[in-house]
Write a protein that holds these residues in place. Structure first.
Motif, PDB file in Angstrom:
ATOM      1  N   TYR A 243      20.671 -30.237   4.869  1.00  0.00           N
ATOM      2  CA  TYR A 243      20.489 -28.894   4.322  1.00  0.00           C
ATOM      3  C   TYR A 243      19.012 -28.516   4.247  1.00  0.00           C
ATOM      4  CZ  TYR A 243      19.963 -25.461   0.560  1.00  0.00           C
ATOM      5  OH  TYR A 243      19.587 -24.387  -0.189  1.00  0.00           O
TER       6      TYR A 243
ATOM      7  N   ARG B  10      17.143 -24.543   9.490  1.00  0.00           N
ATOM      8  CA  ARG B  10      16.368 -23.316   9.581  1.00  0.00           C
ATOM      9  C   ARG B  10      16.957 -22.232   8.676  1.00  0.00           C
ATOM     10  NH1 ARG B  10      15.724 -20.283  15.291  1.00  0.00           N
ATOM     11  NH2 ARG B  10      14.685 -18.411  14.549  1.00  0.00           N
ATOM     12  N   ASP B  11      18.287 -22.216   8.602  1.00  0.00           N
ATOM     13  CA  ASP B  11      18.959 -21.176   7.818  1.00  0.00           C
ATOM     14  C   ASP B  11      18.609 -21.263   6.343  1.00  0.00           C
ATOM     15  OD1 ASP B  11      20.549 -20.320  10.078  1.00  0.00           O
ATOM     16  OD2 ASP B  11      21.460 -22.295   9.887  1.00  0.00           O
ATOM     17  N   THR B  12      18.557 -22.505   5.854  1.00  0.00           N
ATOM     18  CA  THR B  12      18.223 -22.716   4.451  1.00  0.00           C
ATOM     19  C   THR B  12      16.951 -21.970   4.108  1.00  0.00           C
ATOM     20  OG1 THR B  12      19.126 -24.922   4.681  1.00  0.00           O
ATOM     21  CG2 THR B  12      17.780 -24.475   2.733  1.00  0.00           C
TER      22      THR B  12
ATOM     23  N   GLN C 214      15.426 -19.749   5.887  1.00  0.00           N
ATOM     24  CA  GLN C 214      15.487 -18.323   6.152  1.00  0.00           C
ATOM     25  C   GLN C 214      16.054 -17.595   4.934  1.00  0.00           C
ATOM     26  OE1 GLN C 214      17.653 -17.297   9.707  1.00  0.00           O
ATOM     27  NE2 GLN C 214      15.740 -16.594  10.582  1.00  0.00           N
ATOM     28  N   GLU C 215      17.073 -18.209   4.341  1.00  0.00           N
ATOM     29  CA  GLU C 215      17.656 -17.623   3.128  1.00  0.00           C
ATOM     30  C   GLU C 215      16.615 -17.581   2.011  1.00  0.00           C
ATOM     31  OE1 GLU C 215      20.846 -16.471   2.393  1.00  0.00           O
ATOM     32  OE2 GLU C 215      21.129 -16.508   4.554  1.00  0.00           O
TER      33      GLU C 215
ATOM     34  N   GLY D 278      13.707 -15.329   2.892  1.00  0.00           N
ATOM     35  CA  GLY D 278      14.206 -13.959   2.906  1.00  0.00           C
ATOM     36  C   GLY D 278      14.256 -13.376   1.508  1.00  0.00           C
ATOM     37  N   SER D 279      14.862 -14.122   0.606  1.00  0.00           N
ATOM     38  CA  SER D 279      15.000 -13.570  -0.743  1.00  0.00           C
ATOM     39  C   SER D 279      13.656 -13.560  -1.462  1.00  0.00           C
ATOM     40  CB  SER D 279      16.038 -14.361  -1.535  1.00  0.00           C
ATOM     41  OG  SER D 279      15.475 -15.490  -2.112  1.00  0.00           O
TER      42      SER D 279
ATOM     43  N   LYS E 112      11.638 -10.602  -0.070  1.00  0.00           N
ATOM     44  CA  LYS E 112      12.224  -9.344  -0.509  1.00  0.00           C
ATOM     45  C   LYS E 112      11.729  -8.998  -1.906  1.00  0.00           C
ATOM     46  CE  LYS E 112      16.102  -7.030  -2.245  1.00  0.00           C
ATOM     47  NZ  LYS E 112      17.101  -7.228  -3.274  1.00  0.00           N
TER      48      LYS E 112
ATOM     49  N   GLN F 140      21.116 -22.617  -3.448  1.00  0.00           N
ATOM     50  CA  GLN F 140      20.080 -21.711  -2.955  1.00  0.00           C
ATOM     51  C   GLN F 140      19.094 -21.323  -4.056  1.00  0.00           C
ATOM     52  OE1 GLN F 140      21.335 -18.116  -0.955  1.00  0.00           O
ATOM     53  NE2 GLN F 140      19.243 -17.356  -1.016  1.00  0.00           N
TER      54      GLN F 140
END
Lengths: 233, 411
Positions: free
Chosen positions: B4, B8-10, B12-13, B16-17, B20, B328
């Motif tokens: 985990y 990359r997605d981890t 990115q999440e 990203g947040s 933001k 997350q």
């Protein structure tokens, strides 16, 4: 495919209970396109939430694709939601810091699909709703109709058995509404089962079966002749 | 779980947040960054101060007391009060033999003398010393050697001079060792040059015996220095020594004024106590700041979780399990604390470098080698990560305790 028997649901309001659903019986077959109608407070949203495993019934049985939905912990509920159900909301509920493609790919992320494969799937579904050229745009850069189409693509991404739409055209003008409904009809033609909550007769007429709720009971459940809409994009 | 962390997605999440919510990300990071920066800067400065004290005292035997004779304040055994008390070499010998815990007894004499070298002439403070002095008050040799026992036995006319004295008497780059200087009209050979010493203001050291002869002192000594073994209490040694001295010199046992003294050990103890206290305070302040920073993170995460209730609801409708949501949020918290902690460590390091450049240079630097051991840095980072996890759990549980349906209803 979906079977509900004698479903009850109440919400506590202060010391008393508000009995929202008073014994719902409902069978939906594979490939149906059903509208659930009713004024506000009729219990249609509650029913949709229970069908969507976002809420739990107090009593009665609910079977989805031969799986009894009862006493699920959050983890299991999440897996079922992901596997069986696709959601389309009135206010789209796209994640605003993710672009269209990433939004569509999100359910697949929670399925544990590898990134490359996921994006490939997402691209396929985005193309299906005709928005592949908008893949890298953020929701804020899309029109209402486009947003809803992205939301539909997202709901379809995980190949759900049942698509649940809560007032999918509620936030759209009539031209865009027709466009979205035309698309939903197309999906139904391909064999998808759709459940649409709406309060607009016009929208309900575009489905194949109308269920009317009043004060927590089904007062009418009839198959209708579908009014086909042509998309005029 | 490991997988985990490398997906990359981890990130990115998480990114990203975070991107933001730039404002909350910024504010949170400042909180932790400031905490760790303060901790490092404070700890480093405290260490620097400690180092500078240590350097100041150097090899000086801090567990020591200076004692000299004064006037009696009580009549005793037929003696009038006000009698002049003078220490002798036999006193020194008796102290060494009878007081427990004594390591060295160093008798010293000192006086002013006129010193002539060629055409240069000046008054200097001159001391009659034993080689033992070098053991309790390390003399840093620049040139030549210090006094030795042979000098004492032979009453040699040799002198060890300090660097300042050298600079006053000799030309630049002139070789001092082997040269003759005139002290009170006697010729002395310079045998060594030493550095200045904060604890010894004598300019010239000559053999104790030579000094005795020169000033015709007999057994008398000006004052003596008693050093205690480290495991003994220097306060007790001081009391014992004074009592013994009073007994030997026919002085009333309770006469407190007959001998003057300065207990360096006691003063030094106060100083180290002060340093310890300051270090404790530093840790306390630093960690408190750190905790405050981490709580700020928790607080802001909690607020944003409320803001993000809807997003979390959507994610759950799309099939995110509560565990994935918690994971997350915790990842975000830990990542935030880690990054800002690391930035704090780096900037804290810069501040220490700046402190070192400003206060840490030269011989009489106020903060010597202001630094923080790497282990402490890692400890601080570990604490941060642990706190970050704990604090991340609070909003995470909050986020998942809301049923998705409620979350989606939030407008």
């Amino acid at each position: 495919m979906l079977s509900i028997k004698n479903l009850h649901k109440s919400y506590p309001i202060g010391d008393s209970q508000l009995h929202v659903l008073k014994g719902i019986n409902l069978e939906v077959e594979q490939g149906e396109m059903v509208a659930i109608m009713g004024s506000s407070g009729s219990g249609k949203s509650t029913l949709l939430n229970i069908i969507g495993i976002l809420d739990e019934a107090d009593s009665g049985t609910y079977t989805l694709d031969d799986v009894p939905i009862k006493d699920l912990n959050e983890k299991k509920a999440a897996v079922y939601r992901n596997k069986f159900l696709g959601f389309v909301f009135q206010s789209f509920n796209l994640i605003n810091y993710k672009n269209a493609l990433e939004n569509v790919a999100l359910p697949l992320y929670y399925q544990g699909m590898a990134r490359k494969e996921r994006l490939q799937h997402a691209r396929f579904h985005l193309e299906k709703v005709g928005l592949l050229n908008w893949a890298t745009h953020l929701p804020s850069e899309l029109s209402g109709g486009q947003k809803q189409r992205v939301a539909i693509a997202r709901a379809l991404a995980a190949e759900p058995k049942l698509l649940l739409a809560d007032e999918p055209t509620g936030a759209l003008d009539s031209a865009t509404s027709h466009e979205i409904m035309a698309f939903l009809q197309e999906l139904n033609d391909e064999g998808k089962t759709l459940l649409i909550v709406t309060h607009e007769e016009e929208i309900a007429a575009m489905t194949k079966r109308v269920i009317r709720l009043k004060d927590g009971v089904i007062i009418e459940d009839k198959k209708i002749k579908q009014h086909r809409v042509k998309a005029h994009v | 779980m490991i997988k985990y962390l490398f997906e990359r997605d981890t990130w990115q999440e998480v990114l990203g947040s975070m991107s933001k919510n730039k404002l909350r990300t910024g504010i949170t990071m400042i909180g932790v960054w400031w905490g760790i920066l303060l901790l490092i800067a404070l700890l480093g400065s405290a260490k620097g101060m400690e180092n500078s004290f240590n350097k100041f005292f150097g090899d000086f035997a801090t567990n020591s007391v200076f004692i000299w004779g004064q006037n009696t304040s009580r009549p005793f055994q037929g003696f009038q009060e006000g009698r002049r008390v003078e220490l002798t070499l036999s006193d020194a010998k008796r102290i060494e033999e009878n007081i427990t815990g004594v390591e060295f007894v160093v008798p010293r004499n000192q006086n002013q003398a006129q010193v002539i070298k060629g055409t240069q002439s000046a008054n200097f403070s001159i001391a009659g010393d034993f080689p033992l002095l070098d053991l309790v008050q390390k003399k840093k040799m620049i040139n030549g050697r210090f006094l030795n026992t042979s000098d004492i036995e032979n009453k040699r006319k040799v002198a060890v001079i300090t660097i300042d004295t050298y600079e006053q008497l000799f030309d630049k780059d002139e070789q001092a060792v082997g040269q003759i200087v005139k002290i009170n009209n006697s010729n002395f050979t310079v045998i060594g040059v030493i550095e200045e010493d904060q604890f010894d203001n004598n300019n010239i050291h000559i053999p104790f015996t030579t000094f005795q002869q020169m000033y015709n002192l007999g057994e008398k000594i000006g004052w003596l220095m008693v050093t205690g073994k480290s495991e003994y209490n220097i306060k007790q040694i001081e009391e014992d020594t004074k009592l013994l001295l009073r007994n030997m010199n026919n002085i009333h046992p309770k006469d407190q004024r007959a001998f003057g003294s300065f207990n360096l050990g006691k003063e030094f103890g106060k100083l180290t106590g002060f340093l310890k206290g300051m270090q404790f305070l530093t840790w306390f302040v630093g960690i408190a700041t750190l905790i405050a920073g981490v709580f700020a993170i928790g607080n802001i995460l909690l607020i944003t979780v409320k803001e993000r209730t809807k997003e979390i609801g959507v994610r759950r409708a799309l099939g995110a399990t509560p565990f994935e949501i918690k994971r997350q949020i915790v990842t975000e918290a830990v990542f935030l604390t880690m990054i800002s902690g690391l930035l704090g460590i780096i900037t804290g390091g810069w501040i220490l470098i700046a402190i070192d450049a400003m206060f840490g240079q030269g011989l009489d630097a106020t903060l010597v080698n202001a630094s923080v051991p790497i282990s402490v840095v890692f400890l601080a980072l570990m604490i941060l990560v642990a706190l970050g996890t704990v604090i991340g759990l609070i909003p995470a549980f909050k986020a998942t305790s809301v049923r998705p349906i409620q979350a989606l209803r939030e407008e």
